[in-house]
Design an enzyme around this catalytic site. Structure first.
Site, mmCIF file in Angstrom:
data_model
loop_
_atom_site.group_PDB
_atom_site.id
_atom_site.type_symbol
_atom_site.label_atom_id
_atom_site.label_comp_id
_atom_site.label_asym_id
_atom_site.label_seq_id
_atom_site.Cartn_x
_atom_site.Cartn_y
_atom_site.Cartn_z
ATOM 1 N N CYS A 251 0.847 -1.192 0.000
ATOM 2 C CA CYS A 251 0.000 0.000 0.000
ATOM 3 C C CYS A 251 0.886 1.247 0.000
ATOM 4 O O CYS A 251 1.777 1.378 0.848
ATOM 5 C CB CYS A 251 -0.902 -0.016 1.232
ATOM 6 N N CYS B 203 0.440 3.111 3.505
ATOM 7 C CA CYS B 203 0.881 2.631 4.824
ATOM 8 C C CYS B 203 1.884 1.483 4.761
ATOM 9 O O CYS B 203 2.229 0.932 5.814
ATOM 10 C CB CYS B 203 -0.328 2.205 5.643
ATOM 11 N N CYS C 119 -7.607 -0.827 1.849
ATOM 12 C CA CYS C 119 -6.570 -1.373 2.728
ATOM 13 C C CYS C 119 -7.100 -1.467 4.159
ATOM 14 O O CYS C 119 -7.637 -0.510 4.702
ATOM 15 C CB CYS C 119 -5.357 -0.444 2.668
ATOM 16 N N CYS D 38 -4.969 1.153 6.648
ATOM 17 C CA CYS D 38 -5.107 2.616 6.613
ATOM 18 C C CYS D 38 -6.434 3.065 6.005
ATOM 19 O O CYS D 38 -6.715 4.251 5.976
ATOM 20 C CB CYS D 38 -3.939 3.250 5.852
ATOM 21 N N CYS E 48 -8.774 -5.201 -9.520
ATOM 22 C CA CYS E 48 -8.365 -4.163 -10.468
ATOM 23 C C CYS E 48 -7.862 -2.983 -9.654
ATOM 24 O O CYS E 48 -8.655 -2.267 -9.046
ATOM 25 C CB CYS E 48 -9.571 -3.782 -11.324
#
Ligand SMILES: [Zn+2]
Length: 181
Positions: A95, A98, A143, A146, A166
């Site tokens: 990510c 984070c 996510c 975060c 996607c």
């Protein structure tokens, strides 16, 4: 020289190219061995350590305007815009907000959509919700650590999962296994 010997001599060993998973057992193996795609000794966060920041703190943490808009405002990048579309080295996609590892290079496939696409994920890293930005409902995913928006989940991916995660490339950072940028 037969073909195999020839390929070995060329350094193009065919079984180094990862095989497409054939069944859900192969998928489970991909999901459990994800840490082997990290550079040795690299510490990464876990979904159990939430990262909560204010809007201003997020703006500072994400100086890239597109990454901010995608992760924090659910924007979608232009198809074909991300250099990560072409990323094929062994490693981990984390990510951009984070650093939580989300996918390994073995989970990525070429969907032809212009967005980095994956047929499964590292377990327990995303939460989903339905959104209605378009007329029909879509499954949005974000996510777990975060809350950053990453993309949408579709059911037209390759077997055996038939999933297409996607993902906006701007929401990801790639960590190559060999540690080289
Ligand atoms: Zn995150």
């Amino acid at each position: 020289m037969d073909r195999r010997t020839f390929l070995l001599a060329m350094g193009a060993v065919p079984f180094c190219v990862h095989a497409q998973p054939k069944n859900m057992k192969d998928i489970q193996t991909l999901q459990t061995n994800w840490k082997t795609f990290l550079p040795a000794g690299l510490a990464v966060p876990s979904p159990a350590e939430p990262l909560k920041l204010s809007k201003d703190e997020w703006k500072k943490r994400l100086p890239n305007d597109l990454a901010y808009k995608v992760l924090r405002e659910e924007a979608t990048e232009r198809a074909g815009a991300s250099p990560l579309n072409a990323e094929k080295r062994p490693g981990v996609f984390a990510c951009a907000g984070c650093d939580l590892p989300l996918f390994t290079s073995e989970m990525k496939y070429e969907s032809g959509t212009g967005w980095p696409s994956f047929f499964t994920t590292i377990p327990g890293v995303f939460e989903t919700k339905k959104d209605y930005f378009l007329i029909y409902p879509r499954t949005e995913y974000h996510c777990k650590r975060c809350g950053g928006h990453h993309g949408h989940l579709f059911d037209d991916g390759p077997p055996p999962t038939n999933q297409r995660w996607c993902n906006n490339g701007a929401a990801l950072k790639f960590i190559p296994k060999d540690g080289k940028a």
